[in-house]
Scaffold this active site. Structure first.
Site, short mmCIF file in Angstrom:
data_model
loop_
_atom_site.label_atom_id
_atom_site.label_comp_id
_atom_site.label_asym_id
_atom_site.label_seq_id
_atom_site.Cartn_x
_atom_site.Cartn_y
_atom_site.Cartn_z
N TYR A 1 23.47 24.42 -31.69
CA TYR A 1 23.83 25.73 -31.11
C TYR A 1 23.52 26.86 -32.10
O TYR A 1 22.93 27.88 -31.74
CB TYR A 1 25.33 25.69 -30.77
CG TYR A 1 25.86 26.91 -30.08
CD1 TYR A 1 25.66 27.12 -28.72
CD2 TYR A 1 26.60 27.87 -30.78
CE1 TYR A 1 26.17 28.24 -28.07
CE2 TYR A 1 27.13 28.98 -30.15
CZ TYR A 1 26.91 29.17 -28.79
OH TYR A 1 27.41 30.28 -28.16
N GLY B 1 22.62 33.38 -15.88
CA GLY B 1 23.88 32.65 -16.07
C GLY B 1 25.10 33.53 -15.89
O GLY B 1 26.04 33.46 -16.68
N ARG C 1 29.88 33.46 -14.08
CA ARG C 1 31.20 33.51 -14.72
C ARG C 1 31.07 34.06 -16.14
O ARG C 1 29.97 34.35 -16.59
CB ARG C 1 31.83 32.12 -14.77
CG ARG C 1 30.95 31.10 -15.51
CD ARG C 1 31.59 29.73 -15.59
NE ARG C 1 31.77 29.10 -14.30
CZ ARG C 1 30.78 28.66 -13.51
NH1 ARG C 1 29.53 28.77 -13.91
NH2 ARG C 1 31.03 28.11 -12.33
#
Ligand code: NAD
Length: 245
Positions: free
Chosen positions: A154, A11, A14
């Site tokens: 999360y 990932g 960015r």
């Protein structure tokens, strides 16, 4: 500090992953990175890394897909010959209160944030064990240590990263493979830019250093964990949060 090492970062088109790639590249590390799509943003990241004079390849791969993760690790091994550093960075948020959370929101966050790290740790481990060296770095979060209203999925995924990291450190340590986690606080990236302005202002007010951190400040800690400077550090969680916790 990382001359001719090879890092695989998930990932990293960015945000924090990108800055880790650039920081490692500045130290002479060759970079393999994944993201969901290798689009214009990812290609621009690849070019920025190449400009630092190292080899870089970008791979389109969903980190949460078990088979795809194993395939991409095999491909990186073929392309680069070795993997010295793994950074489990890919992650998402699907924030809402516990009572309103859908099964999909729970499953997506656990799959992408936690299962991805398992996929990649399992895939790189045989190679690192054979090499008798390796550094695995996984992105946890301040909320993985403290919990957070509106982020039960999360926070659970990021707490899971810590337990996964400590377990991997214990299983792999005898062969020179280290595993550590970084728990960033409020870092200025696309992920946090998506938060309402009132929430962002509240973070800055609450943080004793009265500012968000930069991806570069997280990347500096990743460099420490990737390099021999941390040769006896394993199973550890380093917080990067301006004293937020
Ligand atoms: P970001 O959203 O800016 O970048 C995340 C990248 O991961 C994106 O390029 C995205 O396309 C990629 N990605 C998402 N799902 C993927 C998948 N299934 N497979 C491959 N790539 C995928 O996020 P960021 O702020 O740079 O965060 C990076 C990591 O740091 C995440 O794990 C995040 O949870 C963690 N973190 C961030 C903060 C913060 O304040 N920004 C704080 C604590 C922890």
């Amino acid at each position: 500090m990382l001359t001719n090492k090879v890092a695989l970062i998930t990932g990293a088109a960015r945000g924090i992953g990108k800055q880790i790639a650039l920081r490692f590249a500045a130290e002479g590390c060759h970079i393999a990175f994944t993201d969901l799509a290798i689009d214009e943003v990812a290609l621009a990241t690849r070019d920025e890394i190449l400009a630092r004079g190292v080899t870089c390849r970008a791979y389109a791969s969903d980190a949460s897909d078990f088979h795809a993760a194993h395939e991409v690790v095999a491909q990186v091994q073929k392309d680069f010959g070795r993997i010295d550093i793994l950074v489990n960075n890919a992650g998402i948020t699907r924030d809402t209160l516990l009572l309103r959370m859908s099964e999909q929101q729970w499953d997506d966050v656990l799959r992408i944030n936690l299962k991805s790290a398992f996929n990649f740790i399992q895939a790189v481990s045989p190679l690192m064990l054979r090499q008798r060296s390796g550094s695995i770095i996984s992105m946890s979060s301040v909320v993985g240590l403290n919990g957070n209203a509106g982020q039960a999925n999360y926070a659970a995924s990021k707490a899971g990263i810590i337990a996964l990291t400590k377990s991997a450190a214990k299983e792999l340590g005898s062969r020179g493979v280290r595993a550590n986690a970084i728990a960033p606080g409020y870092i200025l990236t696309d992920m946090t830019a998506a938060l309402p302005e009132s929430v962002r202002e509240e973070f800055v007010r609450m943080i004793p250093m009265h500012r968000g951190g930069t991806p570069e400040e997280v990347a500096n800690v990743a460099l420490f964990l990737a390099s021999d400077l941390s040769s006896y550090v394993s199973g550890e969680v380093i917080q990067v949060n301006g004293a937020m916790a």
